[in-house]
Scaffold this active site. Structure first.
Site, mmCIF file in Angstrom:
data_model
loop_
_atom_site.group_PDB
_atom_site.id
_atom_site.type_symbol
_atom_site.label_atom_id
_atom_site.label_comp_id
_atom_site.label_asym_id
_atom_site.label_seq_id
_atom_site.Cartn_x
_atom_site.Cartn_y
_atom_site.Cartn_z
ATOM 1 C CE LYS A 100 32.801 39.286 51.462
ATOM 2 N NZ LYS A 100 32.061 38.568 52.527
ATOM 3 C CD GLU A 122 31.379 45.844 44.296
ATOM 4 O OE1 GLU A 122 32.150 46.414 43.485
ATOM 5 O OE2 GLU A 122 31.483 44.644 44.611
ATOM 6 C CB SER A 389 32.956 31.729 55.236
ATOM 7 O OG SER A 389 31.674 31.985 55.753
#
Ligand SMILES: *Cc1c(COP(=O)(O)O)cnc(C)c1O
Length: 409
Positions: A100, A122, A389
């Site tokens: 991310k 958010e 990931s």
């Protein structure tokens, strides 16, 4: 697999200028938001090719995130399975422990170049919030993270992390007090002050330009992997496997290989505990085209056509929609979307930990589980490259509490 019609996937038409990937994507927002989204689109298209922007982002990726992330040959796991050779793209080794940070750095740098003072977003489980708070701290931006009160209680450690990083966590008390309400609240706040703030979405979802922009920032994963894998083996990987929540880590790996006809691609969704009770988030497997958060995609819907409640062991995959480009790649049959259930995921979590000394995030463990499933059916001369990931440290408390006994902890 269909013969690839490259014209269907040229970057110039993916998405088109209105943000559509075939029938999916677009920008379905209230009229007041429309010019703001267009402003972000115009700014992004202008800034993304400026040499100073590219240089600054590349420097941050190298010296801050630690890119390129290595590819690791999982020899013990491959031998144990007795089929295809398994390789891992180690996004878990990035600063903050997951992929991310790749798009958060991009979005935060864009905000800075646009002259914004604050980035807002958010967060559900808190992973996007933490990555964005990190990027904001690094670049000297203020950061407001909207989070449902239920999630704040559940993911308290991430709330504290964001606060340590200097972000302001804004509790959202409406409705079910989880992710959906947090998105609504963040959009509302953005509308109130679009001049000093920039909204930063956490995956390849939302209205145009976010699916395109987040994809572009994540595509560094596949660009690196293609070259690294060629250096290591002299060939392209035969198979790519990545988990799909919104779809950012998967599209990040896939983009550089989309035209390589011989490379098969698998996006793995959570089958949860059961397809019957609705405790899953297998959007591309079981969803129907619909609308969520300002764009069109495959969508899990309740009997009223509203986004359905979803639930799996991997909170990062709990989203009833999915990126529009994935919806499109499914329809043109370039990528195959499969699902893996909670039990297979937990097995894979322990298997990778014990064969290779790598504890994967439960999201990533879905991809590992799929590779474990197909490797024995493939020849030893075949290869599978998994996008790992994220790392699993964040999941350890949950795994111990829920599965510790069964796995002899
Ligand atoms: C958030 C997250 C995901 C899911 O998001 P995508 O946009 O589908 O990549 C997957 N893995 C990890 C480790 C995550 O934190």
């Amino acid at each position: 697999m269909k013969k690839i019609d490259k014209s269907l996937m040229a970057n110039s038409v993916m998405p088109d200028e209105n943000g559509f990937f075939g029938e999916f994507g677009g920008r379905f927002v209230p009229p007041m938001l429309e010019p703001l989204m267009q402003e972000i689109t115009d700014a992004y298209i202008k800034i993304k090719d400026e040499p100073s922007f590219i240089q600054e982002l590349t420097d941050l990726q190298k010296h801050y995130t630690g890119r390129p992330s290595p590819i690791f040959y999982a020899e013990r796991l491959s031998n144990e399975l007795g089929g295809a050779q398994i390789y891992l793209k180690r996004e878990d080794l990035n600063h903050t422990g997951a992929h991310k940070i790749n798009h958060c750095l991009g979005e935060a740098l864009l905000a800075k170049k646009m002259g914004k003072k604050k980035i807002i977003a958010e967060t559900g489980a808190g992973q996007h919030g933490v990555a964005l708070a990190t990027a904001a701290a690094l670049l000297g931006l203020e950061c407001d993270i909207y989070m449902g009160e239920v999630d704040i209680k559940k993911e308290y450690l991430n709330v504290v992390r964001m606060r340590i990083l200097g972000a302001n966590v804004v509790p959202v008390a409406s409705g079910l007090k989880t992710l959906k309400e947090a998105v609504d609240a963040a959009f509302e706040a953005y509308l109130e002050d679009p001049v000093t703030q920039l909204y930063a979405i956490g995956s390849v979802v939302g209205p145009h330009p976010f699916p395109m922009m987040v994809r572009d920032f994540q595509s560094v994963v596949g660009v690196e992997a293609r070259e690294q894998f060629m250096d290591m083996t002299g060939k392209l990987p035969d198979n790519l496997v990545a988990c799909v929540g919104g779809g950012s880590n998967a599209i990040g790996l896939f983009t550089a290989f989309l035209y390589d006809e011989e490379v098969k691609m698998y996006g793995i969704e959570p089958a949860g505990t059961s397809f019957e009770t609705g405790n899953h988030a297998a959007t591309l497997t079981l969803g129907k085209p619909g609308m969520i958060h300002g764009f069109k995609c495959y969508l899990l819907q309740d009997e009223n056509g509203e986004p359905a409640a979803v639930n799996t062991v991997a909170s990062g995959l709990d989203y009833p929609g999915v990126g529009p480009q994935h919806s499109y790649l499914k329809d043109i049959e370039r990528v195959k979307y499969e699902s893996i259930n909670d039990k297979e995921t937990i097995d894979a979590f322990f298997t990778l930990s014990r064969t290779e000394g790598i504890i994967p995030a439960l999201e990533s463990a879905h991809a590992v589980a799929y590779a474990i499933k197909i490797a024995p059916q493939l020849g030893k001369d075949k290869t599978i490259l998994i996008n790992l990931s994220g790392r699993g440290d964040k999941d350890i408390d949950f795994v111990v509490e829920k599965y510790g006994k069964a796995y002899g902890l």
